[in-house]
Design an enzyme around this catalytic site. Sequence first.
Site, mmCIF file in Angstrom:
data_model
loop_
_atom_site.group_PDB
_atom_site.id
_atom_site.type_symbol
_atom_site.label_atom_id
_atom_site.label_comp_id
_atom_site.label_asym_id
_atom_site.label_seq_id
_atom_site.Cartn_x
_atom_site.Cartn_y
_atom_site.Cartn_z
ATOM 1 N N ASP A 32 19.232 -3.019 59.506
ATOM 2 C CA ASP A 32 20.237 -4.017 59.873
ATOM 3 C C ASP A 32 21.473 -3.762 59.019
ATOM 4 O OD1 ASP A 32 19.737 -6.974 61.421
ATOM 5 O OD2 ASP A 32 21.595 -6.716 60.280
ATOM 6 N N ARG A 153 8.799 -15.612 73.721
ATOM 7 C CA ARG A 153 9.278 -16.989 73.590
ATOM 8 C C ARG A 153 9.318 -17.352 72.117
ATOM 9 N NH1 ARG A 153 4.250 -19.496 76.158
ATOM 10 N NH2 ARG A 153 3.477 -17.715 75.009
ATOM 11 N N PHE A 251 6.584 -25.043 83.273
ATOM 12 C CA PHE A 251 8.047 -25.114 83.396
ATOM 13 C C PHE A 251 8.492 -26.140 84.428
ATOM 14 C CE2 PHE A 251 10.575 -22.193 80.787
ATOM 15 C CZ PHE A 251 9.547 -21.839 79.929
ATOM 16 N N ALA A 254 10.211 -32.224 83.135
ATOM 17 C CA ALA A 254 11.570 -32.766 83.307
ATOM 18 C C ALA A 254 12.054 -33.375 81.991
ATOM 19 C CB ALA A 254 11.573 -33.811 84.397
ATOM 20 N N CYS A 262 18.710 -17.835 74.832
ATOM 21 C CA CYS A 262 18.492 -16.925 75.968
ATOM 22 C C CYS A 262 18.861 -17.514 77.317
ATOM 23 C CB CYS A 262 17.035 -16.472 75.983
ATOM 24 S SG CYS A 262 16.636 -15.459 74.563
ATOM 25 N N LYS A 325 13.847 -26.526 71.141
ATOM 26 C CA LYS A 325 12.478 -26.790 71.590
ATOM 27 C C LYS A 325 11.591 -26.878 70.351
ATOM 28 C CE LYS A 325 10.548 -22.188 72.282
ATOM 29 N NZ LYS A 325 9.944 -21.277 73.239
ATOM 30 N N ARG A 332 20.695 -23.087 68.693
ATOM 31 C CA ARG A 332 21.699 -22.510 69.593
ATOM 32 C C ARG A 332 21.614 -23.216 70.952
ATOM 33 N NH1 ARG A 332 20.276 -16.342 69.500
ATOM 34 N NH2 ARG A 332 18.233 -17.247 69.163
HETATM 35 C C1 UDX Z 1 12.902 -17.826 77.033
HETATM 36 C C2 UDX Z 1 11.878 -17.160 77.969
HETATM 37 O O1 UDX Z 1 10.800 -18.065 78.189
HETATM 38 C C3 UDX Z 1 11.382 -15.867 77.361
HETATM 39 O O2 UDX Z 1 10.474 -15.224 78.245
HETATM 40 C C4 UDX Z 1 12.580 -14.967 77.093
HETATM 41 O O3 UDX Z 1 12.182 -13.759 76.500
HETATM 42 C C5 UDX Z 1 13.584 -15.673 76.187
HETATM 43 O O4 UDX Z 1 13.969 -16.918 76.777
HETATM 44 P P1 UDX Z 1 12.763 -19.290 74.796
HETATM 45 O O5 UDX Z 1 14.254 -19.290 74.771
HETATM 46 O O6 UDX Z 1 12.007 -19.054 73.526
HETATM 47 O O7 UDX Z 1 12.222 -18.188 75.838
HETATM 48 O O8 UDX Z 1 12.340 -20.720 75.343
HETATM 49 P P2 UDX Z 1 11.473 -21.319 76.527
HETATM 50 O O9 UDX Z 1 10.113 -21.660 76.060
HETATM 51 O O10 UDX Z 1 11.600 -20.509 77.760
HETATM 52 O O11 UDX Z 1 12.268 -22.699 76.745
HETATM 53 C C6 UDX Z 1 13.651 -22.681 77.071
HETATM 54 C C7 UDX Z 1 14.199 -24.073 77.169
HETATM 55 O O12 UDX Z 1 13.714 -24.714 78.329
HETATM 56 C C8 UDX Z 1 13.870 -25.000 76.006
HETATM 57 O O13 UDX Z 1 15.042 -25.715 75.662
HETATM 58 C C9 UDX Z 1 12.815 -25.918 76.570
HETATM 59 O O14 UDX Z 1 12.835 -27.176 75.951
HETATM 60 C C10 UDX Z 1 13.242 -26.008 78.024
HETATM 61 N N1 UDX Z 1 12.139 -26.341 78.957
HETATM 62 C C11 UDX Z 1 11.091 -25.484 79.101
HETATM 63 C C12 UDX Z 1 12.200 -27.499 79.721
HETATM 64 O O15 UDX Z 1 13.162 -28.272 79.612
HETATM 65 N N2 UDX Z 1 11.194 -27.761 80.600
HETATM 66 C C13 UDX Z 1 10.133 -26.929 80.768
HETATM 67 O O16 UDX Z 1 9.265 -27.235 81.610
HETATM 68 C C14 UDX Z 1 10.078 -25.762 79.993
#
Ligand code: UDX
Length: 438
Positions: A32, A153, A251, A254, A262, A325, A332
């Site tokens: 890095d 994730r 997923f 609600a 991401c 989450k 972010r």
């Molecule tokens: C995501 C993808 O899941 C992963 O495969 C990719 O490589 C990177 O982006 P991540 O950003 O770690 O991963 O979070 P993820 O678990 O997907 O949740 C994303 C957001 O969606 C969170 O803010 C979470 O609170 C929200 N979410 C998720 C909901 O609001 N409802 C759901 O049912 C699921």
Amino acid sequence: MALKLSVIGTGYLGATHAACMASLGFDVIGFDTEASKIELLSKGKVPFYEPGLEELLSEQIKSGRLTFTNNVADLADADVHFICVGTPQIKNGNAADLTYVNSALEAIAKLVKPGGLVVGKSTVPVGTATKLRNRLLELNPKADLAWNPEFLREGFAVEDTLRPNRLVVGVVNDSAEQILKEVYATNLKDKTPWVRADLPTAELVKVAANSFLATKISFINAMAEICEAAGGDVTVLAKAIGYDPRIGSRFLQAGIGFGGGCLPKDIRAFMARAEELGASQAVEFLKEIDAINLRARQRVIELVRKDLSDDLQGKKVAILGAAFKPDSDDVRDSPALDIAAQIQAAGAVVTVHDPKAIANAQKRFPALNFADDVNATLKDAEIVLHLTEWKIYQEIDPVKVKSIVKNPIVIDGRNALDRHLWQSAGWKFRALGRSNNE
Ligand code: UDX
């Protein structure tokens, strides 16, 4: 002889990838440009919160298989170089900033051994890999480049890296696929599905997957809006449609929607790239997905105004959760923190609690009040907002905390609290997508 690997960029993705590859028995060197990061990682410390990663990292450093450097020349010994640098959203638009990816390639190109492989893992706009490969061949004709997107994730990064549900490799030559098969031999033994693709398809798999996930979340949040208007309950609706295996129940939670490093930036970068390709109509719907997502935040603020008053000046608001989450300290594009900041900007006195993300939240919004104790956060609150579904919040005893607050009103922005429990303890319980008439 086992392959030697280098990992360029030791942020979230790179640090996890480096530690996991070392744990599979490879000699791994992480690079890095940020000296402070390298110093920390070399001591076995991870500069962010990710369950299990710090233990794995320090174990691998002790084993001698994992080292870190900020001298790019030290990578010359590796056979495979993984590019894991960030691709943030550009400051004045929706596209991805490729500065770090480009400079990683420039830095490494001439160091790659004859027959060596550069493997991109960063999320990039489709077309980037081909451009990078052409540049690499220009600088070093005996090297090759492949694209191998990651799907990890936050909160499950180690598990997702060691046991991914699929491996996608974008390659031009069979020899590149062969090298990647050696890297992922353990997963192949475990029968992890292996998808060989061309470079553009491999790049697209990542943004398509994230767009689908974002769509699923916004779909259920759109249904939440309808449920609110019609007096229905989105949690029951989600459960019922989720039993259909073609839909699936994951997923469909609600609430205040998606955030993080991401999903939001990836769907925006996808729209920007589709426009460049002259195919913007195909992903026009993502604009709506983004809009539904941002609307969920406003709907919470409307509920607050409904229960307190239109004028939030001086109102005491307690917020449970700042991370985007649970099991993450990442703020972010966090919906929770955005809501906190907006309510504070409207004049309320906001106190935020989070088990892990306070330091990061404080850096972003120094004017918010933060508390590291749930009871101190709730003290004299006129309304409580549950915005990140950490397990500890589900364990709160609503009977006990009722005496601490000024008004027993709670808004569950994640549909994760036990409504019955809170209502029987005498709380006014509000939630997104559920009838709020008591
Ligand atoms: C995501 C993808 O899941 C992963 O495969 C990719 O490589 C990177 O982006 P991540 O950003 O770690 O991963 O979070 P993820 O678990 O997907 O949740 C994303 C957001 O969606 C969170 O803010 C979470 O609170 C929200 N979410 C998720 C909901 O609001 N409802 C759901 O049912 C699921």
